[in-house]
Write a protein that holds these residues in place. Sequence first.
Motif, PDB file in Angstrom:
ATOM      1  N   ILE A  33       2.392 138.183 -24.290  1.00  0.00           N
ATOM      2  CA  ILE A  33       2.661 136.923 -25.023  1.00  0.00           C
ATOM      3  C   ILE A  33       4.089 136.493 -24.430  1.00  0.00           C
ATOM      4  O   ILE A  33       5.077 137.344 -23.970  1.00  0.00           O
ATOM      5  N   HIS A  34       4.552 135.107 -24.994  1.00  0.00           N
ATOM      6  CA  HIS A  34       5.486 134.613 -24.401  1.00  0.00           C
ATOM      7  C   HIS A  34       6.780 135.275 -24.643  1.00  0.00           C
ATOM      8  O   HIS A  34       7.680 135.526 -23.973  1.00  0.00           O
ATOM      9  N   SER A  35       6.797 135.534 -26.087  1.00  0.00           N
ATOM     10  CA  SER A  35       8.028 136.235 -26.576  1.00  0.00           C
ATOM     11  C   SER A  35       7.936 136.714 -27.917  1.00  0.00           C
ATOM     12  O   SER A  35       7.021 136.369 -28.726  1.00  0.00           O
ATOM     13  N   ILE A  36       8.711 137.913 -28.254  1.00  0.00           N
ATOM     14  CA  ILE A  36       8.854 138.363 -29.730  1.00  0.00           C
ATOM     15  C   ILE A  36      10.174 137.868 -30.296  1.00  0.00           C
ATOM     16  O   ILE A  36      11.047 138.403 -29.565  1.00  0.00           O
ATOM     17  N   ASN A  37       9.888 137.518 -31.546  1.00  0.00           N
ATOM     18  CA  ASN A  37      11.566 136.973 -32.036  1.00  0.00           C
ATOM     19  C   ASN A  37      11.675 138.311 -33.128  1.00  0.00           C
ATOM     20  O   ASN A  37      11.156 138.382 -34.140  1.00  0.00           O
ATOM     21  N   CYS A  38      12.731 138.753 -32.398  1.00  0.00           N
ATOM     22  CA  CYS A  38      13.326 140.081 -33.262  1.00  0.00           C
ATOM     23  C   CYS A  38      14.337 139.827 -34.148  1.00  0.00           C
ATOM     24  O   CYS A  38      15.055 139.121 -33.991  1.00  0.00           O
ATOM     25  N   ILE A  45      12.075 139.131 -25.216  1.00  0.00           N
ATOM     26  CA  ILE A  45      12.798 139.221 -26.655  1.00  0.00           C
ATOM     27  C   ILE A  45      13.608 137.837 -27.037  1.00  0.00           C
ATOM     28  O   ILE A  45      14.291 137.328 -26.134  1.00  0.00           O
ATOM     29  N   ALA A  46      13.402 137.183 -27.976  1.00  0.00           N
ATOM     30  CA  ALA A  46      14.287 136.151 -28.688  1.00  0.00           C
ATOM     31  C   ALA A  46      14.907 136.605 -29.974  1.00  0.00           C
ATOM     32  O   ALA A  46      14.092 137.148 -30.794  1.00  0.00           O
ATOM     33  N   PHE A  47      16.226 136.590 -30.215  1.00  0.00           N
ATOM     34  CA  PHE A  47      17.013 137.107 -31.213  1.00  0.00           C
ATOM     35  C   PHE A  47      16.562 136.003 -32.390  1.00  0.00           C
ATOM     36  O   PHE A  47      17.125 134.890 -32.116  1.00  0.00           O
ATOM     37  N   ARG A  48      15.978 136.425 -33.542  1.00  0.00           N
ATOM     38  CA  ARG A  48      16.187 135.317 -34.501  1.00  0.00           C
ATOM     39  C   ARG A  48      17.375 135.341 -35.281  1.00  0.00           C
ATOM     40  O   ARG A  48      17.807 136.573 -35.689  1.00  0.00           O
ATOM     41  N   ILE A  49      18.262 134.546 -35.389  1.00  0.00           N
ATOM     42  CA  ILE A  49      19.602 134.530 -35.885  1.00  0.00           C
ATOM     43  C   ILE A  49      19.433 133.836 -37.243  1.00  0.00           C
ATOM     44  O   ILE A  49      18.952 132.868 -37.442  1.00  0.00           O
ATOM     45  N   ILE A  69      17.131 132.418 -28.278  1.00  0.00           N
ATOM     46  CA  ILE A  69      17.263 132.809 -29.401  1.00  0.00           C
ATOM     47  C   ILE A  69      16.504 132.118 -30.572  1.00  0.00           C
ATOM     48  O   ILE A  69      15.890 131.014 -30.012  1.00  0.00           O
ATOM     49  N   HIS A  70      16.155 132.223 -31.469  1.00  0.00           N
ATOM     50  CA  HIS A  70      15.215 131.652 -32.539  1.00  0.00           C
ATOM     51  C   HIS A  70      15.836 131.540 -33.876  1.00  0.00           C
ATOM     52  O   HIS A  70      16.758 132.391 -34.430  1.00  0.00           O
ATOM     53  N   PHE A  71      15.666 130.337 -34.504  1.00  0.00           N
ATOM     54  CA  PHE A  71      16.197 130.090 -35.714  1.00  0.00           C
ATOM     55  C   PHE A  71      14.985 129.451 -36.395  1.00  0.00           C
ATOM     56  O   PHE A  71      14.167 129.099 -35.921  1.00  0.00           O
TER      57      PHE A  71
END
Length: 401
Positions: free
Chosen positions: A107-112, A134-138, A184-186
Motif C-alpha cells: 500500500i501507499h504508506s503506513i501512518n506510524c 512510512i509517514a509519521f503521524r504527528i 508526515i501525517h496530521f
Amino acid sequence: MTQNLKLKLKMSVRTPFYYYDLALLENTLQSMTEAVTNPNFKVHYAIKANAEDRILQTIKDHGLGADCVSGNEIKKALEIGFEPQDIVLAGIGKSDEELDLAISHGIHSINCESIEELEVINEIAERHNAIANIAFRINPNVDAQTHHKITTGLNENKFGIPITELDAAVDEILQHKNLALKGIHFHIGSQILSLNPFANLCQQANNVIDNLKARGIFLEHINVGGGLGINYTDPDAQLIPNFIEYFKVFEKFLRLEKGQTVHFELGRSIVGQAGSLISKVLYVKKGANSNFAIIDAGMTDLMRPALYNAFHKIENLTKDGNNESYHVVGPICESSDTFGKTDLPKTSRGDFLMIRSAGAYGQVLSSNYNLRDRAESIYSDDTTLEEYISNSKEVLEEQAF
C-alpha cells in the motif's frame, strides 16, 4: 427479477433502515473534485465514516483513494477495487496481522503513530523482503475547536507522535533498513466548522517540513488528514460543504517543495448528508414533563447522540401541520437511548420519522445490542421515500410493528 418485484421487495424492508440519496452523493463528489484544482492534491476517503459497498464503489469511481484504520478496511478497499498505491493505513494500535496485510499488498504508506511501532513494522517488512513506506503521524497540539470527544490533535490526545519527539523518531527510522520515511501525517479532529484550525495546522506542518529539510530529509507527501464538518442543525441550508474554501486554505498557507503532494482524508463531508435513518413511531406516550415519541430506531442504529450528545434534525415524513414538542427516544433498555427533544407536527403511532445527516458514523457504528437486527440500506435508485411511504401500508400491514 423484474423491476416491480425488486421494488416490492425493497418496500418490504422493515424500519428502521438507512436511506441513501445517491444523487446527492454524486453531486457532493462532483463538487469536491471540481474544488481540487491543484494537481498535487490527492483525496483519500476515510472508510470509517461509511463502509457500505455501493457508497464505496461510487467514491472509488470518482478517483479517490482510501484511508483505512484496520486490516478489514484494507480488505474491503481492495475488494471494491481501490488500487494498493491509493490506500493508506493509520491507527495507534495496528496488529501484526494488519501490518502484514498492508506490507504484503504494497500500500501507499503506513501512518506510524509511535516510535515503538517502527521496530515492529521493520521486522514484518524484513520478512517480506520489502521496504515499508512510512509517514509519521504527528500530534501538532492544534485545537480543532470541536467536541472534546472528537478532537485528536492536542497533547492530551492518544494519537500521533508528539511534535517534541519528532527528531527522536527520525533518528530511529534511519536505523531500520526496511523502512523509508516518505511523508508526515496530521489529523486534528472531526466535525470542524471553522477554517482557522486548518490554517493553524498548515503553520505547524510548515515548521515540521523546515525542520526535516534542515536534516536533509525530503518528504514526498504531506497528509493533512480530514475533519471538515457538515451542517447538522439545518442540513438543507448547506447540503454540500464549501470545498472550495477548504482547499484554498491549504493552497494559501501550506508551503510545499517542488514535487511534494498533499493528501486529504475526508469522510463525513462526503457522505454525511447523503444518508438518513428512517424510523417508525411505535407509541406516543405522555410523560410527566414531556411527550415521548417512541420509535423503532435506537442507539444500536445511530450511536452518535448517545456517544457525543450529537444533534440530528428529525422530520415527520407522514404529517404536516402545527408543531408540538416531543422527546424522541428509542426502544433500547438504556437511558441514553434518546435522539433529543424536537418540535414535530402532531405525531402518531405509525408515522415515519427521518433522522437527517446520518450518512457518516451512523451505520458503521451500529450494533446488535439487545440482539436487535441491524438496519438495512435502501438507495434512492431503488425507490424514493415518497414511494416507500405511499406503498408501505399495503406491504407492511401484514407485519407486526
